[in-house]
Write a protein that holds these residues in place. Sequence first.
Motif, PDB file in Angstrom:
ATOM      1  N   UNK A 211      33.024  35.732  45.694  1.00  0.00           N
ATOM      2  CA  UNK A 211      33.572  36.902  44.994  1.00  0.00           C
ATOM      3  C   UNK A 211      32.471  37.737  44.344  1.00  0.00           C
ATOM      4  N   UNK A 212      31.307  37.733  44.981  1.00  0.00           N
ATOM      5  CA  UNK A 212      30.194  38.523  44.484  1.00  0.00           C
ATOM      6  C   UNK A 212      29.477  37.934  43.296  1.00  0.00           C
ATOM      7  N   UNK A 213      29.786  36.687  42.922  1.00  0.00           N
ATOM      8  CA  UNK A 213      29.220  36.066  41.728  1.00  0.00           C
ATOM      9  C   UNK A 213      28.280  34.932  42.125  1.00  0.00           C
ATOM     10  N   UNK A 214      27.430  34.543  41.201  1.00  0.00           N
ATOM     11  CA  UNK A 214      26.540  33.410  41.423  1.00  0.00           C
ATOM     12  C   UNK A 214      27.321  32.108  41.294  1.00  0.00           C
ATOM     13  N   UNK A 215      26.745  31.047  41.846  1.00  0.00           N
ATOM     14  CA  UNK A 215      27.391  29.745  41.743  1.00  0.00           C
ATOM     15  C   UNK A 215      27.491  29.303  40.289  1.00  0.00           C
ATOM     16  N   UNK A 216      26.499  29.614  39.483  1.00  0.00           N
ATOM     17  CA  UNK A 216      26.540  29.250  38.065  1.00  0.00           C
ATOM     18  C   UNK A 216      27.636  30.025  37.344  1.00  0.00           C
ATOM     19  N   UNK A 217      27.879  31.281  37.727  1.00  0.00           N
ATOM     20  CA  UNK A 217      28.971  32.055  37.118  1.00  0.00           C
ATOM     21  C   UNK A 217      30.308  31.393  37.439  1.00  0.00           C
ATOM     22  N   UNK A 218      30.493  30.997  38.695  1.00  0.00           N
ATOM     23  CA  UNK A 218      31.740  30.343  39.083  1.00  0.00           C
ATOM     24  C   UNK A 218      31.910  29.030  38.340  1.00  0.00           C
ATOM     25  N   UNK A 219      30.826  28.274  38.187  1.00  0.00           N
ATOM     26  CA  UNK A 219      30.893  27.003  37.463  1.00  0.00           C
ATOM     27  C   UNK A 219      31.281  27.217  36.008  1.00  0.00           C
ATOM     28  N   UNK A 220      30.854  28.310  35.426  1.00  0.00           N
ATOM     29  CA  UNK A 220      31.123  28.568  34.010  1.00  0.00           C
ATOM     30  C   UNK A 220      32.472  29.217  33.768  1.00  0.00           C
ATOM     31  N   UNK A 243      28.309  18.661  49.928  1.00  0.00           N
ATOM     32  CA  UNK A 243      27.072  19.107  49.278  1.00  0.00           C
ATOM     33  C   UNK A 243      27.317  20.365  48.450  1.00  0.00           C
ATOM     34  N   UNK A 244      28.107  21.285  48.988  1.00  0.00           N
ATOM     35  CA  UNK A 244      28.415  22.515  48.268  1.00  0.00           C
ATOM     36  C   UNK A 244      29.221  22.228  47.001  1.00  0.00           C
ATOM     37  N   UNK A 245      30.200  21.331  47.112  1.00  0.00           N
ATOM     38  CA  UNK A 245      31.021  20.982  45.946  1.00  0.00           C
ATOM     39  C   UNK A 245      30.174  20.298  44.876  1.00  0.00           C
ATOM     40  N   UNK A 246      29.303  19.380  45.285  1.00  0.00           N
ATOM     41  CA  UNK A 246      28.436  18.694  44.309  1.00  0.00           C
ATOM     42  C   UNK A 246      27.526  19.677  43.595  1.00  0.00           C
ATOM     43  N   UNK A 247      26.971  20.624  44.339  1.00  0.00           N
ATOM     44  CA  UNK A 247      26.080  21.613  43.727  1.00  0.00           C
ATOM     45  C   UNK A 247      26.814  22.451  42.694  1.00  0.00           C
ATOM     46  N   UNK A 248      28.059  22.812  42.999  1.00  0.00           N
ATOM     47  CA  UNK A 248      28.859  23.589  42.051  1.00  0.00           C
ATOM     48  C   UNK A 248      29.206  22.769  40.817  1.00  0.00           C
ATOM     49  N   UNK A 249      29.685  21.565  41.023  1.00  0.00           N
ATOM     50  CA  UNK A 249      30.097  20.754  39.878  1.00  0.00           C
ATOM     51  C   UNK A 249      28.919  20.379  38.982  1.00  0.00           C
ATOM     52  N   UNK A 250      27.727  20.292  39.540  1.00  0.00           N
ATOM     53  CA  UNK A 250      26.549  19.986  38.726  1.00  0.00           C
ATOM     54  C   UNK A 250      26.235  21.105  37.740  1.00  0.00           C
TER      55      UNK A 250
END
Length: 346
Positions: A211-220, A243-250
């Motif tokens: 959605x045009x956002x960074x992975x850290x934005x989505x995590x937050x 791997x993608x899910x783990x990176x996000x949840x981290x």
Amino acid sequence: MNTVVGVSSVVAGASSPAFSTHPGYSRMFAPERLTLGVFLPLRFFQGDMTVLQGQADLVEKLDRYGFAATWVRDVPLFDPSFGDAGQVFDPFTYLAFLAARTTTISLATGSAIFTLRHPLDLAKAATTIDQLSGGRLVLGIASGDRPVEFPAYGLEHGERAQRFAESVAYFRRVMQEGELSIHSTLGEMGGVEFLPKPVTGRVPLLVTGGSGQSLSWIAEHADGWLTNPDATHHAQGPQRLAEKIRAWRALIPDGGFRPHTTNEWIDLVDDPNYPRTPLQGGFVLRTGRKGLMSLLHDWQAAGVNHAALGIQFAKRPAAEVIQELAEEVLPHFPSHNAIVPHTVSW
């Protein structure tokens, strides 16, 4: 960039209250468990609305069988270059109709385009359905992937990422208790209150893709994440998804549970041993139920908490596919029933 006043403590998913009492969210999601939902429409629209006749009757069956969720799509305009008209019906109007036809199944959008409509109107529609359904609404949200729709709304497709983030902030801020004071590029208000409020205080927002956002934005900021599944006909796809899910949840600030959802369009054949075979460049998966169950177990191991299955491209009758899923697959991936929807008598 102007933002909503006081939004920092409101939009962050990590600092928001848990959805443990939210009927829709809690029915779909729990750590290390996967539940099943079904995407609408159940049949591919090719210019004839009669393919949608009887669909609500089958959604009632999904409800009685115990599926976790039914999903509707949000496609304001049919772009022939995409070749898919989507849900056809307005998602919020249709969910209100389905809310009256069902009792326990979660009602989900996959995904409401938050850039195309004003967040105040989105909030009004969402909380209305949430109240009418006893708290069963779960919103998948997105920034929009069909460029042709943006000029129709007088918007720039290239500005959708910023507008998406601002709309999420505005949407959440407007639902707070008491008088509102909002100053945003999307509008200003003061000395007023928004009604109705959500049944349990908030409507969960699952961000779709980037959605045009960074992975850290989505995590937050997200209450969950909805992504494409990667390849579904071999083991490497679920491994990459893991791997993608783990990176996000981290990156989730408090390390708390946030659910992941994925989806696949399936052509479920009557031979249970039919191997998983990609069609249409991998857009559709033809498989027997054993192959499907193996995929679902792989997704669950990867950290997926809900699988939304679309059957609009299936060759068998929709009722027949739903019955097989209910009898042979759903028992292995049951819905969570600890929180029942609130009693409503509107």
